[in-house]
Design an enzyme around this catalytic site. Structure first.
Site, PDB file in Angstrom:
ATOM      1  N   CYS A 156      -1.385  -9.212 -19.954  1.00 37.30           N
ATOM      2  CA  CYS A 156      -2.403  -8.638 -19.093  1.00 37.30           C
ATOM      3  C   CYS A 156      -2.961  -9.622 -18.058  1.00 37.30           C
ATOM      4  O   CYS A 156      -2.255  -9.968 -17.129  1.00 37.30           O
ATOM      5  CB  CYS A 156      -3.499  -8.031 -19.953  1.00 37.30           C
ATOM      6  SG  CYS A 156      -4.368  -6.712 -19.101  1.00 37.30           S
ATOM      7  N   HIS A 207      -1.645  -5.149 -25.069  1.00 44.33           N
ATOM      8  CA  HIS A 207      -2.552  -5.850 -25.993  1.00 44.33           C
ATOM      9  C   HIS A 207      -2.402  -5.168 -27.346  1.00 44.33           C
ATOM     10  O   HIS A 207      -1.532  -4.354 -27.566  1.00 44.33           O
ATOM     11  CB  HIS A 207      -4.006  -5.617 -25.557  1.00 44.33           C
ATOM     12  CG  HIS A 207      -4.464  -6.358 -24.370  1.00 44.33           C
ATOM     13  ND1 HIS A 207      -4.699  -7.713 -24.390  1.00 44.33           N
ATOM     14  CD2 HIS A 207      -4.799  -5.920 -23.123  1.00 44.33           C
ATOM     15  CE1 HIS A 207      -5.147  -8.068 -23.193  1.00 44.33           C
ATOM     16  NE2 HIS A 207      -5.223  -7.003 -22.425  1.00 44.33           N
TER      17      HIS A 207
HETATM   18  N1  GLN Z   1      -9.144  -8.322 -15.643  1.00 48.96           N
HETATM   19  C1  GLN Z   1      -7.851  -7.787 -15.462  1.00 48.96           C
HETATM   20  C2  GLN Z   1      -7.867  -6.329 -15.098  1.00 48.96           C
HETATM   21  O1  GLN Z   1      -8.781  -5.686 -15.263  1.00 48.96           O
HETATM   22  C3  GLN Z   1      -7.036  -7.995 -16.737  1.00 48.96           C
HETATM   23  C4  GLN Z   1      -7.601  -7.240 -17.888  1.00 48.96           C
HETATM   24  C5  GLN Z   1      -7.026  -7.686 -19.236  1.00 48.96           C
HETATM   25  O2  GLN Z   1      -6.548  -8.797 -19.428  1.00 48.96           O
HETATM   26  N2  GLN Z   1      -7.107  -6.818 -20.231  1.00 48.96           N
HETATM   27  O3  GLN Z   1      -6.915  -5.810 -14.666  1.00 48.96           O
END
Ligand code: GLN
Length: 311
Positions: A102, A200
């Site tokens: 992510c 995740h």
């Molecule tokens: N902050 C980033 C987004 O919103 C990644 C989010 C995350 O790592 N879950 O896309």
């Protein structure tokens, strides 16, 4: 042949930004790799690399970077670019397995344009870029499943940023969920042995085949040798081990004797060819099948149960 000493195989994993980037149990990926190594008598050493720490690629066999909110990604992006970029690129170009989840995935591509604030420069390992479409546009949230390598990967996604691939190859095709951008059905990205994904959950506990894929790549890269099979028991003559000498190219332990199981000379394996001994993964596959079922992917769920639980 003298049995000088029995030395377990060892791997060192660099965990990038463990304090800043650890959303939705990303640390669970490390625990899974540790457990799967331990079950096979492999030592996995984990080294945390935070802001301000240099990255010397030769000290590691694998790298992991997790996800985080925009406000956590900004200082990480600066440090990654200024301090760790060259080392990380060298590792990637030398086929080191890298898993980026992510927010970490976004920072290994060209840039991330958040909903607010300046662009975050990435390393460009993946020829891709990420745009946040603004706070009014719904985030990509929920369970997700994709096709990977003739099998499936499952997990949970929550991201505002939407990633678009240039020449980067996707990790897989989305079966259910948003994936990179909820538009083109791609999920993640692959460059050499570097894998980016939005999964995740954490990812590896429910995808034991992908965890072993990364471990096999790392063991093969470090030890070479096509015909080793790492079994799940402490090596001893009584459980079918014989001593062998690691091939020269492993370099580190040339001439060193280690205990390996019967060498399967008759059927060379195509790479990655470090065949890890199977573990009892029924619980993992039940969790995998449960997510597929919850997503309405009944056939895939049934196939998973048939292939991995009812064998
Ligand atoms: N902050 C980033 C987004 O919103 C990644 C989010 C995350 O790592 N879950 O896309």
């Amino acid at each position: 042949m003298t049995h000088a000493s029995v030395k377990p195989l060892t791997l060192t994993l660099g965990h990038l930004y463990p304090d800043q980037l650890n959303l939705y149990g990303d640390r669970g990926n490390i625990m899974t790799l540790q457990r799967r190594c331990q079950a096979r008598g492999i030592e996995l050493r984990v080294v945390g690399l935070g802001i301000g720490d240099a990255l010397a690629p030769d000290e590691y066999d694998m790298l992991f970077i997790g996800g985080g909110q925009d406000k956590e990604q900004a200082p990480v992006a600066q440090d990654l670019y200024d301090l760790k970029g060259i080392g990380l690129w060298a590792a990637v170009e030398d086929d080191m397995p890298v898993l980026a989840v992510c927010g970490g995935f976004q920072l290994l591509a060209h840039y991330y344009r958040p909903a607010e604030g300046p662009d975050m420069r990435g390393l460009g390992v993946f020829d891709a870029w990420t745009l946040h479409k603004g706070k009014r546009v719904p985030r990509c949230i929920g369970d997700i499943a994709l096709n990977w390598n003739g099998s499936t990967l499952v997990g949970f996604e929550n991201h505002g940023g939407r990633t678009y691939l240039g020449t980067a190859k996707p990790l897989g095709k989305v079966l259910k969920g948003s994936g990179n951008n909820a538009e083109d059905h791609t999920e993640g990205a692959i460059y050499r042995n570097a894998y980016g994904t939005y999964l995740h959950g954490s990812l590896l506990p429910k995808n034991p085949h992908f965890a072993d894929h990364l471990l096999s790549l790392a063991l093969k890269r470090k030890y070479g040798g096509e015909y080793y099979r790492v079994v799940a028991e402490a090596p001893s003559a009584s459980n079918g081990y014989s001593s062998a000498t690691l091939p020269e190219k492993s370099g580190e332990t040339s001439g060193e004797s280690i205990m390996v199981a019967a060498v399967m000379e008759e059927e060379p394996l195509s790479p990655p060819s470090f065949q890890l001994a199977p573990l009892d993964d029924r619980l993992e596959w039940e969790a995998h099948a449960y997510i597929l079922e919850r997503l309405g992917l009944h056939h895939a769920a049934a196939a998973t149960i048939r292939a991995h639980i009812q064998e």
